[in-house]
Design an enzyme around this catalytic site. Structure first.
Site, PDB file in Angstrom:
ATOM      1  N   MET A 229       0.829  -1.208   0.000  1.00  0.00           N
ATOM      2  CA  MET A 229       0.000   0.000   0.000  1.00  0.00           C
ATOM      3  C   MET A 229       0.860   1.254   0.000  1.00  0.00           C
ATOM      4  SD  MET A 229      -3.395  -0.720   2.318  1.00  0.00           S
ATOM      5  CE  MET A 229      -2.528  -1.162   3.828  1.00  0.00           C
ATOM      6  N   HIS A 230       1.978   1.209   0.713  1.00  0.00           N
ATOM      7  CA  HIS A 230       2.885   2.358   0.708  1.00  0.00           C
ATOM      8  C   HIS A 230       3.411   2.646  -0.690  1.00  0.00           C
ATOM      9  CE1 HIS A 230       4.053   2.669   5.268  1.00  0.00           C
ATOM     10  NE2 HIS A 230       2.785   2.928   5.011  1.00  0.00           N
ATOM     11  N   GLU A 231       3.656   1.598  -1.461  1.00  0.00           N
ATOM     12  CA  GLU A 231       4.123   1.800  -2.825  1.00  0.00           C
ATOM     13  C   GLU A 231       3.109   2.594  -3.648  1.00  0.00           C
ATOM     14  OE1 GLU A 231       6.932   1.215  -4.691  1.00  0.00           O
ATOM     15  OE2 GLU A 231       7.778   1.008  -2.673  1.00  0.00           O
ATOM     16  N   PHE A 234       2.515   6.318  -0.623  1.00  0.00           N
ATOM     17  CA  PHE A 234       3.488   7.128   0.099  1.00  0.00           C
ATOM     18  C   PHE A 234       4.237   8.092  -0.813  1.00  0.00           C
ATOM     19  CE2 PHE A 234       5.040   6.292   4.567  1.00  0.00           C
ATOM     20  CZ  PHE A 234       5.613   7.530   4.755  1.00  0.00           C
TER      21      PHE A 234
END
Length: 250
Positions: A229-231, A234
């Site tokens: 999800m960070h990919e 973020f």
């Protein structure tokens, strides 16, 4: 900074108190605090006399999450929150851990406390999973531990809205932990640790391992999903702008 960022103290032959006291950084996850926590829990794991750990902060602060610098480095893809596994320290500790959250628990700091076997909150302190305040999805295992400890409804609200809650508000919402005046939190935790220390260590270690076995098995999968999800989230330019302009840390 007064003293080392993390103080390790044997309160009794079988009870250890680990105090986060990085006053310079208000207990954000500075390199010094991370190293201090890792060293402290490594000492606990190596001490066959230890039966219980009390993890606490100083003054108004329990733990305040990532530093501004580290968040910007993650945004730039230069580091990941998985580079320093502090979120799993309490979960992986062989003996029971009591999070005496006498002060504010912010972002990853709140999530870290939730991984303890026992949690005690302060009526006057604020607690928040404020990841989405900066536009990125939660990390630190928060998407696993909050629903497990708080229930899906409250956890979803905290994670999605990034709202800030006083301890007394969470008490009114029915959190399944003691919520006490700040001055009473550590005393209550030490009393509980003393009760645990009356039991045989082998029995404590065996039962804790059983009780947290599913969490320990599931955490790596949740961390993998949080990193994925960070990919997606973020590295948006607006996230950098929000961190730069709105970061308040502790």
């Amino acid at each position: 900074m007064h003293g080392p960022p993390v103080d390790y103290r044997e309160i009794a032959p079988s009870v250890v108190q680990i105090t986060m006291q990085d006053q310079e950084h208000k207990n954000t996850f500075s390199d010094q605090l991370i190293t201090g926590l890792q060293d402290a829990f490594a000492k606990v794991a190596a001490d066959e006399r230890c039966k219980a750990v009390v993890l606490t902060g100083y003054g108004n602060y329990f733990a305040s999450g990532g530093t501004k610098e580290s968040l910007l480095l993650i945004q730039e893809r230069r580091i990941s929150f998985t580079d320093a596994d502090i979120y799993g320290l309490a979960l992986d500790c062989p003996v029971p851990v009591i999070a005496a959250m006498q002060g504010h628990g912010i972002g990853g700091g709140f999530a870290m406390g939730m991984f303890a076997d026992f949690v005690i909150l302060s009526q006057e302190s604020i607690y928040t999973t404020n990841f989405m305040k900066y536009g990125f999805t939660p990390g630190m295992g928060a998407t696993l531990i909050l629903p497990r400890k708080l229930g899906m409804s409250l956890a979803g609200e905290m994670l999605l809205s990034a709202k800030t809650y006083y301890g007394h508000e969470l008490k009114e919402r029915g959190v399944p932990f003691p919520v006490l005046p700040r001055a009473d939190v550590l005393h209550h935790a030490l009393e509980l640790a003393g009760t645990l220390a009356e039991k045989p260590r082998v029995s404590l270690v065996t039962l804790k391992s059983h009780l947290v076995s599913e969490l320990r098995a599931e955490l790596p999968r949740y961390i993998e999903r949080e990193v994925a999800m960070h990919e997606k989230t973020f590295h948006q330019p607006e996230v950098r702008a929000l961190i730069t302009s709105h970061y308040t840390g502790g």
